[in-house]
Design an enzyme around this catalytic site. Structure first.
Site, PDB file in Angstrom:
ATOM      1  N   HIS A 188      11.810   9.646   4.879  1.00 21.18           N
ATOM      2  CA  HIS A 188      12.124  10.615   3.827  1.00 21.18           C
ATOM      3  C   HIS A 188      13.352  11.465   4.163  1.00 21.18           C
ATOM      4  O   HIS A 188      13.407  12.654   3.830  1.00 21.18           O
ATOM      5  CB  HIS A 188      10.918  11.527   3.569  1.00 21.18           C
ATOM      6  CG  HIS A 188       9.681  10.805   3.158  1.00 21.18           C
ATOM      7  ND1 HIS A 188       9.616  10.029   2.020  1.00 21.18           N
ATOM      8  CD2 HIS A 188       8.458  10.722   3.748  1.00 21.18           C
ATOM      9  CE1 HIS A 188       8.402   9.510   1.912  1.00 21.18           C
ATOM     10  NE2 HIS A 188       7.690   9.899   2.955  1.00 21.18           N
TER      11      HIS A 188
ATOM     12  N   LYS B 165      -1.851   6.204   7.415  1.00 24.42           N
ATOM     13  CA  LYS B 165      -2.733   7.256   6.900  1.00 24.42           C
ATOM     14  C   LYS B 165      -3.842   6.707   6.014  1.00 24.42           C
ATOM     15  O   LYS B 165      -5.013   7.074   6.154  1.00 24.42           O
ATOM     16  CB  LYS B 165      -1.924   8.280   6.101  1.00 24.42           C
ATOM     17  CG  LYS B 165      -0.820   8.975   6.863  1.00 24.42           C
ATOM     18  CD  LYS B 165      -0.110  10.000   6.005  1.00 24.42           C
ATOM     19  CE  LYS B 165       0.698   9.418   4.858  1.00 24.42           C
ATOM     20  NZ  LYS B 165       1.843   8.600   5.305  1.00 24.42           N
TER      21      LYS B 165
ATOM     22  N   ASN C  53      -3.490  12.429  -0.894  1.00 25.94           N
ATOM     23  CA  ASN C  53      -2.296  11.634  -1.200  1.00 25.94           C
ATOM     24  C   ASN C  53      -2.659  10.195  -1.532  1.00 25.94           C
ATOM     25  O   ASN C  53      -1.869   9.462  -2.103  1.00 25.94           O
ATOM     26  CB  ASN C  53      -1.355  11.676   0.009  1.00 25.94           C
ATOM     27  CG  ASN C  53      -0.025  11.010  -0.259  1.00 25.94           C
ATOM     28  OD1 ASN C  53       0.680  11.365  -1.188  1.00 25.94           O
ATOM     29  ND2 ASN C  53       0.318  10.028   0.572  1.00 25.94           N
TER      30      ASN C  53
END
Length: 441
Positions: free
Chosen positions: A189, A121, A144
């Site tokens: 995650h 990303k 982010n």
């Protein structure tokens, strides 16, 4: 509670949950609108409290408690705070919960790009930001990665480029990006999500109500047929608006654009990231030749397949940001030339599944140097590899230096979080860099 005492709890309008970077951006956002707020955090750092006091000297700060949340009119949740927290769980279906990215999407006036994915990303957002700066007015980068998105809002900005995490997407179900990008998916995650599929479903929210999209052909998804879609992939393809690979060359609609040996950016896996940045530019009708010049000059970001040194014929690469098995697989595959990788891996597993490592990258790993809490798990996951467990990164790297031969790669790609031995992935990467630099002296 620290600061002013909380009186008349029913009068609380705004509650910020979590005082990290995003929590501070909520505070700035509300203070700029002359709106009072309460901050809830169970472990407030002194430096962040000082920053909050500079924003609002009298703001009340206290632990995360249900009685305050239950009477708040608006609850601004930081991405690091799980929505499954008992004091929040009863409110997740109500319109009182706000996330920074969704709030940004409701307010922003200029076009914006939203990029998500398990890996890559930051590289894509930075690269496209650099591309856009050459072809349009003022471009703002954040989310982010870098500056929190609410801090970016300005009437002077012509285009926003946002990196968006799964945590942020949990409260951004109707983002309506001008260009939405989902780069890739692999399990991550799992200490936060109930399953791999739950994590994937959250990522797909990036496409909700988007005006155009960049889609990885390896990911099956269904989009509104009325929007324009440009696809990317590590396969061969020659259809309209299809970026692909032909050997080591990136193609568009079957025509070669550039070859890997023209790039400064390290790792074959980054060819997909380059495709994504070019695809976004294509959707904005940017000039291709100008975009390619920027791509050729882009050397990447720190701690992401970052070339550190070439010593005694051995290449040292810092991929400390590789904090999940998918990132590790991409980095090893991207840097390898047959079985020549000395892999330094380990840390906090985040409940990750390492079972496929042997089959996917075992053929590239000459030796594995395992550190941190997950070292025994990784050792078990690589039964056919020469592995050893070390107390820490310095000892592992010293051994790798002594064992590696000319033509080999010493790669730090942990596949794990860093907080068992380091403050964050950047501290881990800097330690790697500093040790390697001492090898050179």
């Amino acid at each position: 509670m620290r600061g002013s005492r909380l009186k008349g709890v029913p009068m609380v309008s705004n509650v910020i949950v979590g005082l990290g970077e995003t929590g501070l951006s909520y505070a700035r956002f509300l203070a700029a609108r002359d709106e009072a707020f309460v901050v809830l955090d169970d472990a407030v750092r002194s430096d962040r409290l000082a920053l909050l006091r500079a924003i609002s000297p009298d703001a009340t700060v206290g632990p995360i408690v249900g009685d305050v949340i239950s009477v708040a009119k608006k609850i601004y949740v930081s991405p690091g705070v799980p929505l499954g927290l008992p004091v929040l769980a009863d409110h997740t279906t109500h319109d009182r919960l706000f996330g920074d990215v969704q709030l940004f999407g409701q307010i922003v006036q200029a076009p914006f790009v939203a990029v998500t994915g398990t890996n890559g990303k930051s590289t894509v957002t930075q690269l496209f930001h650099d591309i856009a700066k050459k072809q349009t007015g003022r471009v703002a980068l954040g989310g982010n990665f870098g500056t929190p998105c609410l801090d970016l809002l300005s009437s002077d900005v012509d285009l926003y480029v946002l990196e968006v995490s799964s945590y942020q997407l949990e409260l951004a179900n109707n983002l309506a990006a001008d260009v939405a990008v989902l780069l890739n998916l692999s399990a991550d995650h799992l200490d936060r999500y109930s399953s791999e599929q739950a994590y994937f479903k959250t990522k797909f929210a990036i496409y909700n109500n988007c005006r155009s999209a960049v889609v990885n052909r390896a990911i099956s998804c269904s989009l509104d047929p009325s929007i324009r879609v440009v696809s990317i992939g590590m396969d061969e393809a020659d259809g309209d608006d299809e970026f692909a690979l032909l050997g080591d060359a990136i193609t568009l609609s079957g025509e070669v654009l550039l070859k890997q040996d023209e790039l400064k950016l390290s790792g074959r896996h980054n060819l997909l990231n380059i495709q994504a940045a070019l695809a976004i530019g294509l959707l904005f009708d940017f000039d291709m030749s100008t975009m390619l010049e920027v791509v050729k000059d882009f050397s990447g970001l720190p701690h992401r397949s970052e070339f550190v040194a070439h010593i005694g014929g051995v290449r040292y690469v810092n991929d400390s940001k590789g904090t999940n098995p998918g990132a590790m697989i991409a980095a090893v595959s991207g840097e390898a030339s047959e079985r020549n990788v000395h892999l330094i891996a380990g840390g906090v597993s985040k409940s990750a599944d390492f079972a496929r490592l042997q089959d996917t990258i075992g053929r590239y790993i000459k030796r594995a140097y395992l550190i941190g809490d997950a070292a025994p798990l990784l050792y078990s996951a690589l039964p056919e590899i020469d592995c050893a467990i070390y107390t820490g990164l310095p000892d592992a790297l010293k051994d790798a230096r002594n064992i590696a031969d000319s033509g080999d790669v010493v790669l730090l790609s942990p596949g794990c979080a860093s907080f068992d031995q380091f403050t964050d992935f950047a501290a881990r990467g800097e330690t790697f860099r500093q040790i390697v630099e001492r090898f050179e002296s």
